[in-house]
Design a protein around this motif. Structure first.
Motif, mmCIF file in Angstrom:
data_model
loop_
_atom_site.group_PDB
_atom_site.id
_atom_site.type_symbol
_atom_site.label_atom_id
_atom_site.label_comp_id
_atom_site.label_asym_id
_atom_site.label_seq_id
_atom_site.Cartn_x
_atom_site.Cartn_y
_atom_site.Cartn_z
ATOM 1 N N ILE B 16 -36.203 62.300 38.353
ATOM 2 C CA ILE B 16 -35.527 61.086 37.888
ATOM 3 C C ILE B 16 -34.643 60.540 39.005
ATOM 4 C CG2 ILE B 16 -33.874 60.167 36.219
ATOM 5 C CD1 ILE B 16 -36.221 61.001 34.738
ATOM 6 N N ARG B 19 -36.650 58.919 41.593
ATOM 7 C CA ARG B 19 -37.081 57.579 41.169
ATOM 8 C C ARG B 19 -35.934 56.590 41.243
ATOM 9 N NH1 ARG B 19 -40.724 59.111 36.041
ATOM 10 N NH2 ARG B 19 -42.454 59.993 37.188
ATOM 11 N N TYR B 23 -35.691 53.150 43.222
ATOM 12 C CA TYR B 23 -35.271 51.934 42.539
ATOM 13 C C TYR B 23 -34.129 51.269 43.301
ATOM 14 C CZ TYR B 23 -32.146 49.623 39.228
ATOM 15 O OH TYR B 23 -31.282 48.775 38.637
ATOM 16 N N TYR B 27 -34.235 47.508 44.950
ATOM 17 C CA TYR B 27 -33.390 46.462 44.403
ATOM 18 C C TYR B 27 -32.143 46.230 45.257
ATOM 19 C CZ TYR B 27 -36.065 45.994 40.140
ATOM 20 O OH TYR B 27 -37.039 45.724 39.237
ATOM 21 N N ASN B 30 -30.205 43.110 46.036
ATOM 22 C CA ASN B 30 -29.334 42.488 45.049
ATOM 23 C C ASN B 30 -27.904 42.967 45.233
ATOM 24 O OD1 ASN B 30 -30.971 40.703 43.484
ATOM 25 N ND2 ASN B 30 -32.134 42.529 42.912
ATOM 26 N N SER B 31 -27.061 42.654 44.272
ATOM 27 C CA SER B 31 -25.617 42.818 44.470
ATOM 28 C C SER B 31 -25.110 44.260 44.443
ATOM 29 C CB SER B 31 -24.870 42.023 43.407
ATOM 30 O OG SER B 31 -24.995 42.701 42.183
ATOM 31 N N ILE B 32 -26.011 45.222 44.204
ATOM 32 C CA ILE B 32 -25.511 46.587 44.120
ATOM 33 C C ILE B 32 -25.153 47.100 45.510
ATOM 34 C CG2 ILE B 32 -25.983 48.915 43.286
ATOM 35 C CD1 ILE B 32 -28.051 47.724 41.466
ATOM 36 N N ARG B 40 -23.619 54.316 39.917
ATOM 37 C CA ARG B 40 -24.832 54.228 39.132
ATOM 38 C C ARG B 40 -25.586 55.557 39.164
ATOM 39 N NH1 ARG B 40 -27.477 49.831 37.632
ATOM 40 N NH2 ARG B 40 -25.345 49.302 37.109
ATOM 41 N N GLU B 43 -24.019 57.828 36.822
ATOM 42 C CA GLU B 43 -24.366 57.400 35.472
ATOM 43 C C GLU B 43 -25.754 57.941 35.087
ATOM 44 O OE1 GLU B 43 -23.489 53.101 33.302
ATOM 45 O OE2 GLU B 43 -23.866 53.203 35.451
ATOM 46 N N ILE B 44 -26.679 57.802 36.018
ATOM 47 C CA ILE B 44 -28.040 58.263 35.773
ATOM 48 C C ILE B 44 -28.046 59.777 35.556
ATOM 49 C CG2 ILE B 44 -30.376 58.422 36.725
ATOM 50 C CD1 ILE B 44 -29.960 55.600 36.491
ATOM 51 N N PHE B 47 -26.836 60.460 32.049
ATOM 52 C CA PHE B 47 -27.837 60.175 31.027
ATOM 53 C C PHE B 47 -28.956 61.207 31.051
ATOM 54 C CE2 PHE B 47 -26.141 55.762 31.003
ATOM 55 C CZ PHE B 47 -25.756 55.787 29.680
#
Lengths: 700, 700
Positions: B16, B19, B23, B27, B30-32, B40, B43-44, B47
């Motif tokens: 995970i 991956r 990801y 991405y 973008n703004s990350i 993040r 956070e992952i 989860f």
């Protein structure tokens, strides 16, 4: 024993009559005269017979199926029996003194396949639901003309009777058949003429559902349903599930189907709603520390009815704490294997096949594939791309072999859909038109861009998929992640199966479809380039907002927390939802749920835009306006364990096991297509006063 | 096996994360930014831990109760286990590196008395619902200060966790106690502070019912309820009952309690009503040829709630074709005997005692006598008659022996009742006042007419009923056929039992009360001579209009057919109704039904004066206006068999078995006294638009 009973019976009747005479004396100063007293006496006799009858010694089933009784017969005995039942057909008078009729009782237990095999008998269960009655008045010929003597020959069809008589082997050709020589027959209740009139009619008036239900077919369906429920309960209890009942007076929730409302009397202006499913309560049970929950739950949906929908229905609802999809799937497979074995005598192969949504859509063109046919759709992306609409690039075909005698035509798109959603249907005739005609037609219709020239591509495709002369090729396009469901070829495949296969002879095919798109895009209502247009960023929950995203989709979901909702694309997020599908019918569905309140808040607020919900967990002391999800979010935030569950459509499951097209066949008192019950005349008008108590009035 | 699982778990997590990194890369335009990507990533991880946790190898229950596991421990092993549950109390730090806490799971199966006896264990079920966790960080002391390492010592109470560790015998004094040495603990869900705040509070906010339900007491009650349902189903299925579900969207009927209404969308202005019981549908099932029916039926009554009432409740509903009272009673006794044996370990004596209503009223002053006391009321009609009111002639006494230490005073009549309905209470003091003082007081209060002089009568009574010095005599009057229920002495008897006996220690006492008055007279609302006045010829059905009169009462009922309704007297007609009563609580009630349409018409039209019903069967072609009983009368006229049935109040039965005063203790999500559910906030407001769809609006 029989004698003793008969004697008691007669004595009791005498006693009642004696009391009646006493009564007659004590009240004789009133208006009852001699004549009416005699009539009253007859009336009392009638009631005494109707309410104070001897107990049945057997059911017809027992006469045929009970080993000990059969033994008695083989030893030449003619046992005396008392039977209860109905006169199944009008009596047949065969001479001045002799008459026959059939007695019916439907007091059988549903037998599993194994039980039927174990107790082999020439006669089917239906054949032993009735028995022949024989009345011989040769030695009682005076009775024939005496209207006050109750005789078999004078019975109307469907009269409810108590028969006392002797059982012997029937004299006919069929060795197993028995006959009851009637000694005495008593009317327990009489039948209006209407009954026999209707027995002849093909369509029964649903107002008389109880007469339909007397048929062997429906009795058997009800008994089977009861048996299936018992099997499911046993399996679940064996897996340590606790049955918990949840309230039916629930509240209105914003998602899902239209709900029935129930006005409250004690809280003016407020309403209960009947639940569409116990989804929220069962999640609350998980937060309550219940380990494994199940319930045969009554659910309500006020939708316009189709043949397999009822406004109230039953689902086998279950949920497991600290569990994942596979735990739930194992339990459900155990249920299905058990039920299919006992009811249909079929051993389902475990573990069941699992297909991801994407695979189901690409191979079968539908999210509930009927695997009784091995026919598959072929994705031709390696050879061609459709350029009519960028959202529908995938070109695909379905090939029908010539061994199937019939060639069903292409099925039209449903009303209002553009013609591009009707597959192209082409029969290959190599000698007339060469190998590429079918492809050139497709190129023209779907604006295909081929990877090579027409001939080469056509040949490559025909070789790869072994397409031969005489085959029929159906071709069409689809979305890369299909939301059109079924796709045109999926619909075509089902139509071909219906037209060319004897589906009822095929072995039942069960599978799991897993990993559905978590959200469904909204159709904009416009048709662009001949295709329905979707807005892939305006989303609704595909099943319900409580489904857990696949872990691989988590980053995309968490992005929504950054207030970049425009970036969320329905095609990128899959959820841990699973459907159990049998023969192309969705028998049940479930999911791993979100048990993290922060993630649930994010999905509700940022993705589904439910108003009034904060996108992240509240700070201590912070409050948000009451909303329909407050209780669930609270429960999750108080250490609700991880959980997963599923609901089986019990009516549909029973209809399938019963081989019925409609769930009405396995429901005792179904509603009509308009939601009414003609039997009891519901719904009905109530008084304004009744409404007033509930603080409502009819809208003018 | 464990290693393998752990390994898979770690690998999956890596996957995970991998991956996620992919990801992140794709991405990253973008703004990350770097920092937020790290957040993040955390956070992952969180989860992934919360949703992808290892399976439990055991429940705490299994550690204590499973023979094979106990064997391993005795052999000195320290097996590795994975457990799921909640931190039951705040962790206790005993040194810088060591901490203890209790883990709770409530995953037990309800055990019957027999099962408990069979598997003797020093610890109770409640004691083995938790297990001690021990965390020793001596070799990992750096973890103590690292906030990113999840540690037991940092857990809040009620955190939902997955514990991996080793089981060993606890070092304390209690030989059976086990301990888990924690190897790794993972948070599956965190608990808001509110939870531990509330654990301390005595009264829980019903808004957080799920927290209450986590208690052992309520978990046990739910599991017991599920078990009782299973026992009842097994008994009924053993007696060849078929489970049939009947509709909940029924129609409004004129008799009975207030009904919840459900507006119809498709038939504007019409309403469904939720059923008070499946009474009519089950009688229709009898007309349908179903032999023996049962159902755990959801029923609805919109009455003002008392502690043992809920607006929705469950009854075990059953009905038998071709059956009489005794058939039904035998089945119900089989159920009770089975349930009492398995749940309470008590052998009820079969057959149960049967008391006719008249006998129950005269000996115990109530139609649901509590037989845990042998105390009886004595009818003194042989010695005295009260002349205050001709309707209340019977003079009766209740005697309390001096061995009972307390002497409860006379209970007052309920509010508004005349004082003549309060018993006279007199303690016999022979030396002071002689044997007749108590009687002379009664003579004065109740205008007694004695058969002999005061002294003689008093002496005779005292001799016959063995009344001695120091006894307390309670005296009062009643109707000859009592409709006042309980009578003043019946109420007095219950009060004495409550005050002087330890009822929970007494053996449960079950009995049948049979042959109730079929009709109940209406109170005129007037008080005459200090007594409530009844009109004995204005009648309502005592239970419902479908109960069969006793055959002895038939002549009196048939008289009503003569249009002499004034002659029908509630005191002369008894019905084939039967109640099952345990410890003074009516657990269920049933009756033999009227299956003759003529007799049913007569009762409805001539006695109960339901408008629009013809008093006798219709001639062919004759019609009567549609009325709420049309379907039932039709069904009876089409050879409906004789039938009898009963319904058990399932909530009440479970509360009784659980030793609970309130049925709320055995219902997962009960409504409050005002019919609301604070947990989900039902009922709630809905939009005018929603109401409009159902053609109603709020009354202004």
């Amino acid at each position: 024993m029989h004698l003793h009973q008969g004697l008691r019976h007669i004595l009791k009747r005498r006693l009642i009559l004696f009391r009646f005479c006493e009564y007659g004396r004590s009240y004789s100063h009133n208006s009852i005269e001699g004549v009416s007293r005699l009539a009253r006496r007859d009336e009392i006799v009638k009631f005494t017979e109707r309410f104070d009858f001897p107990k049945a010694t057997h059911t017809i089933w027992q006469l045929y199926r009970e080993a000990s009784f059969q033994m008695q017969l083989r030893e030449g005995a003619t046992p005396k029996v008392v039977l209860h039942g109905w006169i199944d057909s009008p009596p047949r008078k065969v001479s001045r003194t002799r008459a026959f009729a059939n007695l019916r009782d439907v007091q059988f237990l549903y037998r599993t396949v194994e039980q039927v095999e174990k107790q082999k008998h020439e006669a089917s269960d239906e054949e032993v639901a009735t028995i022949q009655l024989f009345e011989d008045l040769t030695e009682r010929s005076s009775d024939i003309d005496n209207p006050s003597v109750t005789l078999l020959r004078r019975m109307k069809q469907e009269t409810c009777v108590c028969v006392e008589g002797y059982v012997c082997k029937s004299k006919g050709n069929i060795s197993w058949r028995l006959e009851v020589v009637v000694d005495r027959i008593t009317v327990l209740n009489s039948a209006e003429d209407l009954v026999s009139q209707m027995r002849g009619a093909k369509d029964w008036d649903p107002k008389y559902r109880y007469l339909q239900l007397r048929s062997f077919r429906l009795q058997r369906a009800l008994a089977m349903r009861s048996r299936v429920a018992g099997l499911i309960r046993n399996t679940l209890e064996g897996h340590r599930f606790t049955e918990v009942e949840t309230p039916l007076l629930f509240r209105s929730t914003p998602e899902g189907a239209r709900e029935f409302l129930v006005p409250s009397r004690t809280e003016p202006g407020k309403m209960y709603a009947l639940p569409q499913s116990p989804q929220q309560y069962k999640q609350l049970l998980m937060a309550s520390g219940v380990h494994r929950y199940y319930q045969f739950a009554k659910c309500f949906r006020d939708e316009d009815l189709r043949k397999d929908r009822q406004p109230e229905f039953t689902q086998v609802d279950l949920e497991m704490a600290f569990a994942k999809a596979s735990d739930v799937q194992d339990i459900v497979e155990a249920i299905l294997v058990q039920v299919w074995k006992e009811i249909k005598g079929i051993e389902l192969q475990q573990p069941l096949k699992r297909l991801r949504y994407m695979e189901a859509m690409s191979r079968y063109g539908i999210d509930k594939p009927d695997l009784r046919s091995s026919m598959e759709i072929h994705d031709l992306s390696d050879f061609a791309t459709s350029t009519t609409d960028p959202d529908y690039p995938v070109f695909e075909i379905l090939v029908l072999r010539p061994e199937d005698s019939k060639f069903p035509p292409a099925v039209f798109a449903p009303d209002g859909s553009p013609s591009l959603r009707t597959p192209l249907c082409h029969r290959i005739k190599l000698s007339n038109e060469g190998p590429s005609k079918w492809l050139s037609e497709s190129v023209a219709k779907f604006d295909l861009e081929l990877v090579a020239d027409l001939e080469t591509t056509a040949n490559q495709i025909m070789q790869k998929f072994d397409i031969r002369d005489g085959d029929v090729v159906y071709s069409c396009t689809r979305q890369r992640v299909p939301f059109e469901n079924p796709t045109p070829l999926g619909r075509q495949r089902l139509f071909i199966m219906q037209e060319t296969m004897n589906l009822s002879e095929k072995l039942d095919a069960a599978l799991w479809v897993v990993e559905f798109p978590l959200f469904t895009p909204t159709a904009t209502g416009r048709v662009v380039n001949g295709y329905i247009e979707y807005d892939y960023s305006r989303l609704v929950a595909t099943h319900h907002p409580f489904t857990m995203p696949c872990l691989e989709s988590l980053p995309a979901v968490l992005d929504a927390g950054e207030d970049q909702s425009s970036r969320i694309d329905a095609r990128t997020i899959f959820g841990q939802h699973y459907d159990i599908v049998v023969n192309g019918v969705e028998v049940g569905g479930g999911s791993t749920r979100i048990h993290d309140s922060g993630l649930q808040r994010l999905v509700l607020s940022r993705i589904l835009h439910v108003s009034g919900i904060r996108p992240s967990n509240l700070e201590p002391g912070e409050a948000e306006p009451e909303n329909p999800f407050t209780h669930l979010l609270n429960a999750l935030s108080m250490a609700c364990p991880p959980h997963a569950g599923l609901a089986l459509g019990f009516d549909r499951l029973c209809a399938m096991l019963n081989g019925s097209d409609s769930i009405r066949e396995v429901i005792a008192f179904p509603k009509t297509q308009t939601g009414s019950d003609p039997l009891v005349d519901s719904p009905s008008r109530v008084t304004d006063e009744q409404l007033g108590v509930y603080h409502v009035q009819l809208r003018k």
